[in-house]
Every structure is written in C-alpha cells, then in structure tokens.
Motif scaffolding. Structure first.
Motif, PDB file in Angstrom:
ATOM      1  N   ALA A   1     -26.558  44.964 -10.798  1.00 34.43           N
ATOM      2  CA  ALA A   1     -27.734  44.269 -10.248  1.00 34.43           C
ATOM      3  C   ALA A   1     -28.524  45.194  -9.334  1.00 34.43           C
ATOM      4  CB  ALA A   1     -27.275  43.014  -9.500  1.00 34.43           C
ATOM      5  N   GLY A   2     -27.824  45.970  -8.501  1.00 32.08           N
ATOM      6  CA  GLY A   2     -28.509  46.907  -7.614  1.00 32.08           C
ATOM      7  C   GLY A   2     -29.261  47.975  -8.396  1.00 32.08           C
TER       8      GLY A   2
ATOM      9  N   TRP B   1     -32.433  46.549  -9.926  1.00 31.07           N
ATOM     10  CA  TRP B   1     -33.511  46.395  -8.950  1.00 31.07           C
ATOM     11  C   TRP B   1     -34.162  47.747  -8.628  1.00 31.07           C
ATOM     12  CZ3 TRP B   1     -36.690  42.958  -7.436  1.00 31.07           C
ATOM     13  CH2 TRP B   1     -37.401  43.115  -6.245  1.00 31.07           C
ATOM     14  N   SER B   2     -33.336  48.774  -8.455  1.00 27.48           N
ATOM     15  CA  SER B   2     -33.895  50.094  -8.133  1.00 27.48           C
ATOM     16  C   SER B   2     -34.728  50.648  -9.297  1.00 27.48           C
ATOM     17  CB  SER B   2     -32.773  51.065  -7.762  1.00 27.48           C
ATOM     18  OG  SER B   2     -31.932  51.269  -8.875  1.00 27.48           O
TER      19      SER B   2
ATOM     20  N   LEU C   1     -36.289  48.825 -11.468  1.00 28.67           N
ATOM     21  CA  LEU C   1     -37.489  47.982 -11.540  1.00 28.67           C
ATOM     22  C   LEU C   1     -38.511  48.391 -10.485  1.00 28.67           C
ATOM     23  CD1 LEU C   1     -38.539  45.491 -13.114  1.00 28.67           C
ATOM     24  CD2 LEU C   1     -37.634  44.075 -11.258  1.00 28.67           C
ATOM     25  N   VAL C   2     -38.043  48.616  -9.273  1.00 25.50           N
ATOM     26  CA  VAL C   2     -38.951  48.968  -8.177  1.00 25.50           C
ATOM     27  C   VAL C   2     -39.576  50.342  -8.410  1.00 25.50           C
ATOM     28  CG1 VAL C   2     -39.024  49.499  -5.710  1.00 25.50           C
ATOM     29  CG2 VAL C   2     -37.784  47.487  -6.515  1.00 25.50           C
TER      30      VAL C   2
END
Length: 279
Positions: free
Chosen positions: A66-67, A70-71, A73-74
């Motif tokens: 999940a982390g 997110w990274s 995606l950002v």
C-alpha cells in the motif's frame, strides 16, 4: 413474580425465543460476507510478514504494498506507465476486434467465406501464443509494433469464434419471417442477423478484453521502456516484490473495470432481450 394464564387456551403463554446478542448477529453477517475470506487471508499475510515468516524478497507485506502504491501514485510514475499500457491495449484491442468481426461476418454469412477463412483461423488459434513472440520480434523488431500485434492477435480469436457462432445460431424462422416481410439480403443482415448475433459478439468482446490484458503482460516483456510491464521488469531486477504486487493489482483492477464497462454496454444494447433472472 406472577404468571398470567392465556384467556383463550387457559394455559401459560409460550416463552419468547431469547434475543440474539448484537455481537453474534454482527459475527454472523461477517461470516456470510463474500469479503470475509479475502480479508482473513490479507490479515494472515500481514501477520506472516511482520513475524518474519514471509520474507520481503519473497512477498512484500500488504502495508508495504500500500505504501509503495501511494508513493508511485504521488510521483506520477504509476500513472504515466499506466497510460502507455492503456494506449497499447486500446490500439491492439481495436485492431483485433475489427479484424475478428470482419472475418466472422464473412465466414458466418457466406459458405465460400467459411471455406476460405475458418480453417485458417482454427489453425492459427491453436498455436502456442508465447511461441509467436520470437517470430514477431524477427518480423517487427522490438518497438511498439510487435506489442500491439500480439495484443491484436490475442483479441481477434475470441471475437471471431463467438461472433461466428452467434451468426450461425440465428433461427431459420427469423430469417424466413424477414424474407416474408420483403427484406432484401442486406436488410436481412442488418436488421435480423447482426442484431441476433449481438449477444455473442458482446460475450466475445469480454473474452477479447481478457486476452488483451493477458497479451499485454507478455508483450511488455519485449524490450519495453515504459508501461506496467516495464515497471515489473525493473522491479524483478531489484527484487522489489512490492512494486510487482502493485502492478499485478493494477492489472486486475483494469481487467475488472473494463469487464464492468462491457457489461454496462451489454445491458444497454440488449435491453430488448428477455431474461430469466429474478430481480
């Protein structure tokens, strides 16, 4: 404590069943949910990773996945590579569905067309898909062309097979009814045959989408410099299982999403068709 006799029967009223505790009812609902088993597996996976039973080089923990998601995606890395993969699938799927549709119509409507087209299609569809990759590289190089060609090839066969079957399954009574109304051959095809074969075509489109995503995974192993396959190849070299799991999850979500869109299209286009499903 006093007990009151029933006025009609003269006996003691039947005892009310004990109320089910709220906790047990909640547990019962959770036990009957279709998400229970995946959730339990996810928790077991996370616990196994934290306890060191599942090393990160074998399979990263869900929290780490999940982390990483997110990274990626950002930073925009995931979106840019996703757009490249989507473009490949869109072009390859469009070509494959168009070719499969034309060949199915020719083969399904004309006996001579069946003689010329169907043996070739039946022969080609039995070839091992992965065995064609070296040949495509020799023919088209290592650019975008072999990737799109593989996706198109994967999408063409299910479209051809299902649409051909749908055209041949049109009831003779419908054709005779169309003729009795004075429809020409072209009007018969456009007003009777093709609408009747539409359900089979849409089923084939769903299969074609699945084959297109599967072909994309194979195609992006061919010297890709962008795309989800490129991310997976890089992650494999550095043993980043978290990135691999993220990309596999994106593949799964894309497959489900596109299948959902086709089902919506099917519901709209085939609203005239009676269904036996209960609402």
């Amino acid at each position: 404590m006093s007990l009151t006799l029933d006025a009609n029967t003269g006996s003691l009223p039947a005892a009310a069943p004990p109320a089910t505790p709220l906790v047990w009812r909640a547990l019962g609902r959770i036990g009957n949910s279709r998400w229970t088993v995946p959730l339990v597996l996810l928790l077991a996976w996370e616990a196994g990773s934290r306890l060191g039973l599942i090393p990160a080089r074998v399979l990263a923990a869900p929290s780490a996945v999940a982390g990483t998601f997110w990274s990626l995606l950002v930073s925009g890395e995931l979106v840019s590579n996703l757009l490249v993969s989507l473009a490949r699938v869109a072009i390859g799927l469009g070509i494959g569905v168009a070719v499969g549709t034309v060949l199915a119509v020719v083969s399904g409507l004309f006996r001579r067309g069946e003689t010329l087209v169907d043996p070739l299609m039946q022969m080609l569809r039995t070839l091992p898909f992965l065995a064609l990759v070296p040949l495509f590289i020799v023919w088209f190089g290592i650019g975008e062309v072999p990737k799109v060609a593989l996706i198109a090839l994967g999408a063409a066969f299910p479209t051809y097979l299902t649409l051909f079957s749908g055209i041949r399954a049109i009831e003779a009574k419908l054709v005779e009814a169309g003729r009795s109304f004075g429809l020409s051959r072209l009007e018969l095809i456009t007003n009777v045959v093709l609408p009747g074969a539409a359900p089979s075509f849409l089923v084939g489109l769903r299969y074609a989408l699945g084959h297109a995503w599967l072909s994309l995974v194979v195609a992006e192993q061919i010297n890709a410099s962008a795309g989800l396959g490129y991310l997976i190849n890089n992650a494999r070299d550095f043993m980043r299982t978290d990135i691999i799991v993220v990309c596999l999850g994106v593949y799964a979500v894309l497959g489900l999403g596109t299948d959902f869109l086709v089902r919506l299209l099917e519901r709209r286009l085939l609203a005239w068709r009676p269904t036996f499903l209960e609402r």
